[in-house]
Design a protein around this motif. Structure first.
Motif, mmCIF file in Angstrom:
data_model
loop_
_atom_site.group_PDB
_atom_site.id
_atom_site.type_symbol
_atom_site.label_atom_id
_atom_site.label_comp_id
_atom_site.label_asym_id
_atom_site.label_seq_id
_atom_site.Cartn_x
_atom_site.Cartn_y
_atom_site.Cartn_z
ATOM 1 N N CYS A 63 1.256 -4.554 15.860
ATOM 2 C CA CYS A 63 -0.026 -5.630 14.921
ATOM 3 C C CYS A 63 0.110 -4.786 13.946
ATOM 4 O O CYS A 63 -0.868 -6.037 13.774
ATOM 5 C CB CYS A 63 -1.249 -5.249 15.617
ATOM 6 N N VAL A 64 0.906 -4.436 12.654
ATOM 7 C CA VAL A 64 0.338 -4.027 11.400
ATOM 8 C C VAL A 64 2.244 -3.640 10.698
ATOM 9 O O VAL A 64 2.710 -3.499 11.672
ATOM 10 C CB VAL A 64 -0.140 -2.448 11.352
ATOM 11 N N GLN A 65 1.833 -4.053 9.711
ATOM 12 C CA GLN A 65 3.411 -3.765 8.505
ATOM 13 C C GLN A 65 3.436 -2.642 8.179
ATOM 14 O O GLN A 65 1.946 -2.174 8.166
ATOM 15 C CB GLN A 65 3.118 -4.992 7.483
ATOM 16 N N ASN A 66 4.215 -2.219 7.976
ATOM 17 C CA ASN A 66 4.838 -0.614 7.673
ATOM 18 C C ASN A 66 4.223 -0.879 6.105
ATOM 19 O O ASN A 66 4.244 -2.365 5.030
ATOM 20 C CB ASN A 66 6.450 -1.379 7.008
ATOM 21 N N GLY A 67 3.062 0.337 5.579
ATOM 22 C CA GLY A 67 2.721 0.826 4.516
ATOM 23 C C GLY A 67 1.225 -0.416 4.465
ATOM 24 O O GLY A 67 0.530 -0.032 3.240
#
Length: 141
Positions: free
Chosen positions: A124-128
């Motif tokens: 559900c979230v992007q890297n960084g």
């Protein structure tokens, strides 16, 4: 998106006899679709046929997902280093205790593990990306 929203969307589809519903919110896109009833001819309109939701093979029960939530505010990292492969990808099977990501908080790298066994169906979230306390990180089926 939470389970209450998924239930509400499914109820809207049922009440209005929709076969397709698309929604986009904060970069997350959801497409709910169920099998349409047999095509009707213009000469002989038939009564609407309600297909049971369980009969449609491509219907996803969003209520069955298990969510791994962030235990803290910090920066989400999908891999142990920028050059390394991610801990998990969509479709991977994980066991309870497997590391699924790292959250950096106050210069400390915290490994986040799966609470139970399952298959990764969504990251559900992007890297960084900065994550909030309680924010869903990964969904498991």
């Amino acid at each position: 998106m939470d389970q209450k929203l998924m239930k509400a969307l499914a109820q809207i589809m049922e009440e209005h006899k929709l076969t397709l519903l698309e929604l986009e919110e904060e970069g997350t896109k959801i497409r709910l679709e169920r099998a349409a009833a047999a095509a009707q001819t213009a000469a002989a309109p038939a009564a609407p046929v309600m297909a049971p939701a369980a009969a449609a093979p491509d219907v996803i029960d969003f209520n069955q997902f298990k969510e791994v939530k962030s235990p803290m505010v910090g920066v989400f990292y999908a891999a142990p280093s920028p050059d390394a492969a991610p801990f998990v990808k969509v479709g991977d099977r994980v066991k309870k205790g497997d590391v699924i990501c790292i959250i950096e908080a106050m210069k400390l790298m915290n490994e986040i593990t799966a609470d139970e066994d399952g298959e990764v169906v969504d990251i559900c979230v992007q890297n960084g990306e900065v994550v909030e306390y309680g924010q869903t990180l990964v969904k498991l089926s």
